[in-house]
Design a protein around this motif. Structure first.
Motif, PDB file in Angstrom:
ATOM      1  N   ILE A  77       0.862  -1.187   0.000  1.00  0.00           N
ATOM      2  CA  ILE A  77       0.000   0.000   0.000  1.00  0.00           C
ATOM      3  C   ILE A  77       0.897   1.236   0.000  1.00  0.00           C
ATOM      4  N   ASP A  78       0.630   2.114  -0.929  1.00  0.00           N
ATOM      5  CA  ASP A  78       1.413   3.330  -1.088  1.00  0.00           C
ATOM      6  C   ASP A  78       0.500   4.510  -0.737  1.00  0.00           C
ATOM      7  N   MET A  79       0.934   5.324   0.219  1.00  0.00           N
ATOM      8  CA  MET A  79       0.087   6.437   0.697  1.00  0.00           C
ATOM      9  C   MET A  79       0.858   7.741   0.722  1.00  0.00           C
ATOM     10  N   GLU A  80       0.118   8.831   0.615  1.00  0.00           N
ATOM     11  CA  GLU A  80       0.686  10.123   0.957  1.00  0.00           C
ATOM     12  C   GLU A  80       0.066  10.530   2.290  1.00  0.00           C
ATOM     13  N   GLY A 117       4.077  16.761   3.034  1.00  0.00           N
ATOM     14  CA  GLY A 117       3.649  15.430   3.429  1.00  0.00           C
ATOM     15  C   GLY A 117       4.693  14.411   3.066  1.00  0.00           C
ATOM     16  N   ALA A 118       4.440  13.192   3.510  1.00  0.00           N
ATOM     17  CA  ALA A 118       5.420  12.134   3.318  1.00  0.00           C
ATOM     18  C   ALA A 118       4.782  10.969   2.587  1.00  0.00           C
ATOM     19  N   VAL A 119       5.614  10.241   1.867  1.00  0.00           N
ATOM     20  CA  VAL A 119       5.144   8.998   1.253  1.00  0.00           C
ATOM     21  C   VAL A 119       5.364   7.879   2.263  1.00  0.00           C
ATOM     22  N   LEU A 120       4.376   7.008   2.380  1.00  0.00           N
ATOM     23  CA  LEU A 120       4.525   5.865   3.285  1.00  0.00           C
ATOM     24  C   LEU A 120       4.143   4.598   2.517  1.00  0.00           C
ATOM     25  N   VAL A 138      -5.082  12.190   8.478  1.00  0.00           N
ATOM     26  CA  VAL A 138      -3.639  12.233   8.191  1.00  0.00           C
ATOM     27  C   VAL A 138      -3.257  11.544   6.886  1.00  0.00           C
ATOM     28  N   VAL A 139      -4.191  10.769   6.304  1.00  0.00           N
ATOM     29  CA  VAL A 139      -3.893  10.117   5.018  1.00  0.00           C
ATOM     30  C   VAL A 139      -4.444  10.990   3.898  1.00  0.00           C
ATOM     31  N   ARG A 140      -3.542  11.582   3.118  1.00  0.00           N
ATOM     32  CA  ARG A 140      -4.007  12.470   2.053  1.00  0.00           C
ATOM     33  C   ARG A 140      -4.487  11.689   0.837  1.00  0.00           C
ATOM     34  N   ALA A 141      -3.834  10.568   0.559  1.00  0.00           N
ATOM     35  CA  ALA A 141      -4.260   9.738  -0.572  1.00  0.00           C
ATOM     36  C   ALA A 141      -3.662   8.352  -0.428  1.00  0.00           C
ATOM     37  N   VAL A 142      -4.448   7.345  -0.805  1.00  0.00           N
ATOM     38  CA  VAL A 142      -3.892   5.996  -0.968  1.00  0.00           C
ATOM     39  C   VAL A 142      -3.595   5.879  -2.454  1.00  0.00           C
ATOM     40  N   THR A 143      -2.325   5.978  -2.826  1.00  0.00           N
ATOM     41  CA  THR A 143      -1.999   6.102  -4.254  1.00  0.00           C
ATOM     42  C   THR A 143      -1.943   4.764  -4.973  1.00  0.00           C
TER      43      THR A 143
END
Lengths: 444, 444
Positions: free
Chosen positions: B356-359, B403-406, B430-435
């Protein structure tokens, strides 16, 4: 021919209860329903012939199944599974079963590499199925694909890592820098090598498999006597290091290759492979076999090459196939004449690439002189490399006093020409030593 | 049932003369002696049914063989090779042949993935052989090993790269950084992709193959409707870059996996593989299939997955096998009841690993908050990684303003739990997007 109706069970006699045999017995007892469903008729293990009924085994076989009378068992079974190994009594028992029309499943590479053609002919005579997938590559389906899936194609080359013991030893030498003897001891300690490792390290096991693969691939009656065999006992740490420095790894390969219009060369020897070659990354006890066919192109088959449990899968697959044939009432037909006769050629007729490692004088004109020798013998050079300078004690010597190392990789050349080239090189004054000559397989 | 004595030739009718069909016709004409020797009886191609006898072909088929009357050809042949593709008229012609007792060889995955079970039942009813090795993996022997070599084992998983077009496109995106559309155009220009690429890029072709592989592996009547299918059109360059940065490559995999006591999940989707995974290095038009069985362990089969010449090898191998069965007078038996019933499960029942890739907001406590969401849904985290900081325009931003990528890789979890986890994550402030959310196969 032995036949069974769907109502009465097909009877199975198992010869041998070593690591593979014990697993086969376990599955036939514990998973009888599975195997019966796959066959489409009930199957029943009626006996397990062993030398010593009291010996400890990987799986405790019910006492009432154990017998020391292999012949009686063979005479009662619809299907015989031979896992004794060795030439006799295995050969006589298989022959006895086939002559009764009983199906036979065996993993006995040593026997097949000597008497495979004769046993197949006996099977065809009586219409009995004879299957031996477990004899090469452990669990890997390789013989059936060669015999059946590729039966509408022309195979030109089969090349594989088919001996896990030597693969483990070479792997250890490569990754840990261990000497041959130490890697062998470690393999023995872990149970990967036997107390007497001769059959593995001298390449005899791989040679038997090369004969079986070559015979099936080229529809020819090859035996182990047709296989040129070199083991790994002469491979040194220095060979492996020099190979590694040039981007190669050393593997013991079994190769059966057809040269159109001439015949086939069967050979087992330590071989240099580029580290990017798919066979280069086959590690430890795993096996892999490359098959090249005119239409299909390159195919690779990979899996566990040894061990009781994996190998039992191949034996049981053969058992189900043979049982289905018996259930269907199929008579196995005599093999027809092959489309072409492929004679076995001596190793001198092989054409492959070579790697030659030399210590040469560090003088002007040496490379030209050496290159001339190759050219005179019509051996074309693909690459030449002078990686470092050696001193008399083998250490790298940076002041060039004592001579230079020269590594040559040739284009494909005939073994005979290469041998003559090397003999001439050795006689040159500027060549102090030819430290190693290894065959190379670069193409996949 | 159609039978031929050794004296009179087995007659062969070929339906279709596309890239595979033309090669099959060529071999049957030019190499008739080879094929006859392999069968053990003479074979003769008696006709090639096509829509347009004047159309240009890869090999010029003799005019007297060409016909537009496929039904008459089917009614005259001992063996029918169906290479028309598509549901009709292929389905009706195969059914017609089998009902006559004629052997059938086909590479028609679309038809088999819909009516395979029904056609196999018809074949068993009349005792006619029905072979279809060419339907999956081109030249690679994969169906016969699954059906026969592993018939004494329990397969637990089949996983493969079975579509060369999408493999080529993903490979190009990975190695050249091309966008999906550009890679697709290039594939079309080179003839690797069709003018209408839907069946390939939407995963339908792979899904048909997943249904066939799953049905054979688990002895179950799966169809393409049982396959969860996601194509590669949604895979972005950013997905591939992010995967590459973490040591992964994206491949379109067809997976059939059994969950003991429940059933099997069949799925096709873009999948992350570690670059060290054997399937990760399968490039371009090559295919490879992993098979895992209880006793055999892991096996891999590798080779050319498409193309007229390679695929013709599989068709001709099937032809030889079917012809031998006819020659032996073998009646193919009705399949027995499977040892266990394996129902098809919905994708929600799959258990696999996920990436899972998130911003996310670059604030204290964010990771703890996110980790809590995973824990609440019983999804265990294997690895978490914060590779860089993104700005609003997607560029790496080193001052952490935006923001950070997680990136999170989970342990095996159920698809349903993962979906719920992702839904909850998306709702977090706190999760801007699930990319991106991709499934991962880490184990071989």
């Amino acid at each position: 021919m032995t036949m069974a109706s769907a109502a009465e069970p097909l009877t199975i006699g198992l010869l041998g209860a070593g690591s593979v045999g014990a697993q086969v017995a376990r599955t036939l007892v514990e998973e009888r329903d599975l195997i019966s469903a796959r066959v489409g008729a009930p199957v029943r293990l009626i006996g397990v012939a062993v030398r010593d009924v009291e010996a400890p085994r990987d799986w405790r076989i019910p006492g009432e199944l154990l017998t020391t009378d292999a012949e009686s068992l063979v005479d009662q079974a619809d299907l015989v599974i031979e896992l004794l190994g060795g030439l006799e009594p295995a050969g006589a028992l298989i022959d006895r079963a086939l002559r009764r029309g009983a199906g036979v499943v065996t993993g006995n590479k040593a026997l097949l590499a000597v008497r495979g053609g004769e046993l197949a002919a006996t099977a065809a005579e009586t219409g009995a199925p004879l299957h031996f997938e477990a004899s090469v590559g452990g669990a890997i389906p390789i013989l059936r694909p060669i015999q059946e899936s590729l039966s509408g194609d022309r195979i030109t080359k089969v090349m594989g890592i088919v001996n896990g013991t030597t693969n483990y030893i070479l792997d250890q030498m490569d990754t840990t820098g261990a000497a041959f003897e130490d890697a062998l001891s470690e393999a023995q300690r872990l149970g990967y090598a036997e107390a007497d490792p001769t059959a593995d390290v001298e390449g005899h096991d791989a040679a038997a498999k090369a004969a079986i693969l070559g015979a099936l691939a080229f529809h020819a009656p090859f035996t182990i006597d047709d296989v040129h065999c070199e083991g790994i006992t002469a491979v040194t740490g220095a060979d492996i290091e020099a190979a590694a420095a040039s981007g190669y790894v050393i593997k013991l390969l079994a190769i059966a290759e057809k040269f159109d219009g001439e015949g086939a060369v069967l050979r087992v020897h330590p071989t240099l492979l580029p580290r990017t070659h798919p066979l280069a990354s086959v590690r430890g006890a795993f096996n892999a076999v490359f098959v090249v066919a005119e239409n299909a192109g390159e195919l690779m088959f990979y899996g566990q090459g040894a061990g009781g449990v994996p190998t039992s899968s191949a034996v049981l697959g053969d058992l189900v196939s043979a049982a289905r044939l018996l259930r269907q009432g199929t008579t196995v037909l005599e093999p027809s004449e092959p489309a072409e006769i492929v004679p076995a050629l001596p190793i001198e007729k092989a054409r492959t690439q070579y790697y030659i490692d030399m210590e040469v004088a560090d003088e002007e004109g040496v490379i030209a002189e050496i290159a001339r020798v190759f050219a005179d013998h019509h051996v074309s050079i693909e690459a030449m490399r002078q990686p470092g300078i050696v001193s008399v004690d083998g250490e790298v010597d940076t002041d060039h006093d004592n001579g230079a190392v020269l590594q040559v990789v040739t284009h494909p050349a005939q073994e005979k020409s290469l041998a003559e080239t090397v003999a001439t090189l050795k006689a040159l004054e500027v060549v102090r030593a030819v430290t190693s000559v290894l065959r190379v397989e670069i193409e996949q």
